[in-house]
Design a protein around this motif. Structure first.
Motif, PDB file in Angstrom:
ATOM      1  N   GLU A  38      18.434  95.456  25.431  1.00 12.32           N
ATOM      2  CA  GLU A  38      19.241  94.571  24.597  1.00 12.32           C
ATOM      3  C   GLU A  38      19.865  93.474  25.434  1.00 12.32           C
ATOM      4  OE1 GLU A  38      22.163  96.464  22.207  1.00 12.32           O
ATOM      5  OE2 GLU A  38      20.840  98.112  21.661  1.00 12.32           O
ATOM      6  N   MET A  39      19.950  92.305  24.829  1.00 13.55           N
ATOM      7  CA  MET A  39      20.678  91.213  25.446  1.00 13.55           C
ATOM      8  C   MET A  39      22.093  91.244  24.872  1.00 13.55           C
ATOM      9  SD  MET A  39      20.066  87.095  25.663  1.00 13.55           S
ATOM     10  CE  MET A  39      18.355  87.286  25.391  1.00 13.55           C
ATOM     11  N   VAL A  40      23.065  91.444  25.739  1.00 12.79           N
ATOM     12  CA  VAL A  40      24.452  91.564  25.300  1.00 12.79           C
ATOM     13  C   VAL A  40      25.103  90.188  25.380  1.00 12.79           C
ATOM     14  CG1 VAL A  40      26.650  92.698  25.709  1.00 12.79           C
ATOM     15  CG2 VAL A  40      24.521  93.928  26.146  1.00 12.79           C
ATOM     16  N   THR A  41      25.558  89.701  24.234  1.00 13.19           N
ATOM     17  CA  THR A  41      26.219  88.406  24.174  1.00 13.19           C
ATOM     18  C   THR A  41      27.684  88.624  23.817  1.00 13.19           C
ATOM     19  OG1 THR A  41      24.177  87.396  23.393  1.00 13.19           O
ATOM     20  CG2 THR A  41      26.189  86.122  23.122  1.00 13.19           C
ATOM     21  N   THR A  42      28.559  88.125  24.667  1.00 14.76           N
ATOM     22  CA  THR A  42      29.995  88.227  24.435  1.00 14.76           C
ATOM     23  C   THR A  42      30.541  86.832  24.182  1.00 14.76           C
ATOM     24  OG1 THR A  42      30.035  90.057  26.006  1.00 14.76           O
ATOM     25  CG2 THR A  42      32.148  89.122  25.368  1.00 14.76           C
ATOM     26  N   ILE A  43      31.299  86.692  23.099  1.00 17.60           N
ATOM     27  CA  ILE A  43      31.882  85.400  22.755  1.00 17.60           C
ATOM     28  C   ILE A  43      33.387  85.486  22.975  1.00 17.60           C
ATOM     29  CG2 ILE A  43      32.230  83.683  20.959  1.00 17.60           C
ATOM     30  CD1 ILE A  43      29.692  84.798  19.615  1.00 17.60           C
ATOM     31  N   ILE A  44      33.896  84.606  23.813  1.00 15.00           N
ATOM     32  CA  ILE A  44      35.332  84.540  24.073  1.00 15.00           C
ATOM     33  C   ILE A  44      35.846  83.224  23.505  1.00 15.00           C
ATOM     34  CG2 ILE A  44      37.125  84.504  25.834  1.00 15.00           C
ATOM     35  CD1 ILE A  44      35.171  85.985  27.678  1.00 15.00           C
ATOM     36  N   GLU A  45      36.830  83.330  22.620  1.00 12.84           N
ATOM     37  CA  GLU A  45      37.402  82.122  22.016  1.00 12.84           C
ATOM     38  C   GLU A  45      38.689  81.756  22.753  1.00 12.84           C
ATOM     39  OE1 GLU A  45      37.908  82.232  17.839  1.00 12.84           O
ATOM     40  OE2 GLU A  45      35.792  82.618  17.444  1.00 12.84           O
ATOM     41  N   HIS A  46      38.760  80.521  23.172  1.00 17.19           N
ATOM     42  CA  HIS A  46      39.952  80.009  23.842  1.00 17.19           C
ATOM     43  C   HIS A  46      40.713  79.108  22.876  1.00 17.19           C
ATOM     44  CE1 HIS A  46      38.587  81.527  27.706  1.00 17.19           C
ATOM     45  NE2 HIS A  46      37.402  81.010  27.455  1.00 17.19           N
ATOM     46  N   PRO A  47      42.023  79.064  22.985  1.00 21.74           N
ATOM     47  CA  PRO A  47      42.788  78.189  22.090  1.00 21.74           C
ATOM     48  C   PRO A  47      42.438  76.725  22.364  1.00 21.74           C
ATOM     49  CG  PRO A  47      44.204  79.125  23.790  1.00 21.74           C
ATOM     50  CD  PRO A  47      42.875  79.794  23.913  1.00 21.74           C
ATOM     51  N   PRO A  48      42.646  75.878  21.348  1.00 21.56           N
ATOM     52  CA  PRO A  48      42.292  74.464  21.530  1.00 21.56           C
ATOM     53  C   PRO A  48      43.156  73.812  22.608  1.00 21.56           C
ATOM     54  CG  PRO A  48      43.483  74.771  19.482  1.00 21.56           C
ATOM     55  CD  PRO A  48      43.214  76.135  20.032  1.00 21.56           C
ATOM     56  N   THR A  49      42.539  72.895  23.322  1.00 21.82           N
ATOM     57  CA  THR A  49      43.285  72.165  24.344  1.00 21.82           C
ATOM     58  C   THR A  49      43.956  70.954  23.700  1.00 21.82           C
ATOM     59  OG1 THR A  49      41.324  70.902  24.902  1.00 21.82           O
ATOM     60  CG2 THR A  49      41.745  72.872  26.199  1.00 21.82           C
ATOM     61  N   VAL A  50      45.180  70.735  24.069  1.00 23.04           N
ATOM     62  CA  VAL A  50      45.944  69.616  23.522  1.00 23.04           C
ATOM     63  C   VAL A  50      45.815  68.441  24.480  1.00 23.04           C
ATOM     64  CG1 VAL A  50      48.237  68.839  22.803  1.00 23.04           C
ATOM     65  CG2 VAL A  50      47.558  71.218  22.463  1.00 23.04           C
ATOM     66  N   PRO A  51      45.428  67.256  23.956  1.00 18.97           N
ATOM     67  CA  PRO A  51      45.327  66.103  24.842  1.00 18.97           C
ATOM     68  C   PRO A  51      46.701  65.766  25.454  1.00 18.97           C
ATOM     69  CG  PRO A  51      44.627  65.538  22.607  1.00 18.97           C
ATOM     70  CD  PRO A  51      45.069  66.947  22.588  1.00 18.97           C
ATOM     71  N   THR A  52      46.665  65.300  26.674  1.00 17.84           N
ATOM     72  CA  THR A  52      47.927  64.979  27.353  1.00 17.84           C
ATOM     73  C   THR A  52      47.935  63.524  27.783  1.00 17.84           C
ATOM     74  OG1 THR A  52      46.991  65.640  29.464  1.00 17.84           O
ATOM     75  CG2 THR A  52      48.198  67.316  28.245  1.00 17.84           C
ATOM     76  N   GLY A  53      49.125  62.993  27.941  1.00 16.52           N
ATOM     77  CA  GLY A  53      49.294  61.653  28.495  1.00 16.52           C
ATOM     78  C   GLY A  53      48.668  60.570  27.661  1.00 16.52           C
ATOM     79  N   SER A  54      47.843  59.759  28.311  1.00 15.91           N
ATOM     80  CA  SER A  54      47.248  58.589  27.660  1.00 15.91           C
ATOM     81  C   SER A  54      46.272  58.988  26.559  1.00 15.91           C
ATOM     82  CB  SER A  54      46.551  57.709  28.696  1.00 15.91           C
ATOM     83  OG  SER A  54      45.512  58.435  29.304  1.00 15.91           O
ATOM     84  N   GLU A  55      45.603  60.130  26.692  1.00 17.88           N
ATOM     85  CA  GLU A  55      44.683  60.571  25.650  1.00 17.88           C
ATOM     86  C   GLU A  55      45.433  60.826  24.346  1.00 17.88           C
ATOM     87  OE1 GLU A  55      42.846  64.082  27.122  1.00 17.88           O
ATOM     88  OE2 GLU A  55      41.468  63.010  28.438  1.00 17.88           O
ATOM     89  N   PHE A  56      46.604  61.456  24.444  1.00 18.06           N
ATOM     90  CA  PHE A  56      47.381  61.758  23.248  1.00 18.06           C
ATOM     91  C   PHE A  56      47.886  60.471  22.585  1.00 18.06           C
ATOM     92  CE2 PHE A  56      51.235  63.273  21.021  1.00 18.06           C
ATOM     93  CZ  PHE A  56      50.613  64.193  20.186  1.00 18.06           C
ATOM     94  N   GLU A  57      48.285  59.479  23.396  1.00 20.84           N
ATOM     95  CA  GLU A  57      48.737  58.192  22.856  1.00 20.84           C
ATOM     96  C   GLU A  57      47.599  57.466  22.146  1.00 20.84           C
ATOM     97  OE1 GLU A  57      50.499  55.944  25.990  1.00 20.84           O
ATOM     98  OE2 GLU A  57      52.017  57.468  26.385  1.00 20.84           O
ATOM     99  N   LEU A  58      46.418  57.455  22.750  1.00 22.85           N
ATOM    100  CA  LEU A  58      45.253  56.825  22.110  1.00 22.85           C
ATOM    101  C   LEU A  58      44.893  57.541  20.807  1.00 22.85           C
ATOM    102  CD1 LEU A  58      42.970  56.146  25.199  1.00 22.85           C
ATOM    103  CD2 LEU A  58      44.137  54.453  23.794  1.00 22.85           C
ATOM    104  N   LEU A  59      44.960  58.856  20.831  1.00 23.90           N
ATOM    105  CA  LEU A  59      44.665  59.617  19.628  1.00 23.90           C
ATOM    106  C   LEU A  59      45.666  59.297  18.528  1.00 23.90           C
ATOM    107  CD1 LEU A  59      43.005  61.870  18.289  1.00 23.90           C
ATOM    108  CD2 LEU A  59      44.632  63.497  19.244  1.00 23.90           C
ATOM    109  N   ARG A  60      46.920  59.203  18.857  1.00 17.14           N
ATOM    110  CA  ARG A  60      47.967  58.866  17.894  1.00 17.14           C
ATOM    111  C   ARG A  60      47.749  57.456  17.321  1.00 17.14           C
ATOM    112  NH1 ARG A  60      53.857  59.674  20.012  1.00 17.14           N
ATOM    113  NH2 ARG A  60      53.396  61.877  20.103  1.00 17.14           N
ATOM    114  N   ASP A  61      47.346  56.507  18.170  1.00 16.18           N
ATOM    115  CA  ASP A  61      47.063  55.146  17.701  1.00 16.18           C
ATOM    116  C   ASP A  61      45.908  55.134  16.696  1.00 16.18           C
ATOM    117  OD1 ASP A  61      49.082  54.085  19.221  1.00 16.18           O
ATOM    118  OD2 ASP A  61      47.743  53.468  20.878  1.00 16.18           O
ATOM    119  N   VAL A  62      44.855  55.857  17.014  1.00 19.36           N
ATOM    120  CA  VAL A  62      43.690  55.882  16.121  1.00 19.36           C
ATOM    121  C   VAL A  62      44.065  56.528  14.799  1.00 19.36           C
ATOM    122  CG1 VAL A  62      41.403  56.909  15.806  1.00 19.36           C
ATOM    123  CG2 VAL A  62      41.992  55.855  17.977  1.00 19.36           C
TER     124      VAL A  62
END
Length: 129
Positions: A38-62
């Motif tokens: 058998e091929m064992v596949t494990t899925i790990i879910e990570h919480p979403p990453t929040v944009p920081t700094g200039s990325e968050f400002e650009l996202l807010r503008d859009v």
């Protein structure tokens, strides 16, 4: 000194016994080997990453400048695949062991074509005397 003469019937009986032993051993090996891994596949879910700094400002503008555009962060999924339990014939891409043996015999590969070795070169006894 002359060579000891053996009966042909005794030779045939020994060859038949060796063949039965060899084929039953091969069938056991085939049945053991044909059980797929058998091929064992494990899925790990990570919480979403929040944009920081200039990325968050650009996202807010859009988001503020356009209608019907929403920010919905998604969870990041990490897939870990363990293929250590797979058989070698599965790694090559065959779905069944019988297909792999047929391919090997057709192309003259591996040790799957040595069905008549008992006639020519057997470790226990040479039947060509």
């Amino acid at each position: 000194m002359g060579r000891k003469e053996r009966s042909n019937i005794v030779r045939i009986e020994k060859a038949v016994k060796a063949t039965k032993r060899k084929y039953s051993h091969k069938l056991k090996d085939y049945s053991r080997e044909s059980i797929p891994g058998e091929m064992v596949t494990t899925i790990i879910e990570h919480p979403p990453t929040v944009p920081t700094g200039s990325e968050f400002e650009l996202l807010r503008d859009v988001l503020s400048s356009t209608d019907n555009v929403y920010y919905k962060p998604r969870r990041r999924k990490e897939y870990i695949i363990d293929s250590s339990q797979l058989k070698p014939w599965q790694i090559i891409g065959f779905e069944q062991y019988a297909d792999f043996i047929g391919y090997s015999q057709t192309n003259g590969l591996g040790g799957h074509t040595a069905d008549l070795d008992f006639l020519f070169n057997d470790d226990k006894e040479n039947y060509n005397d």
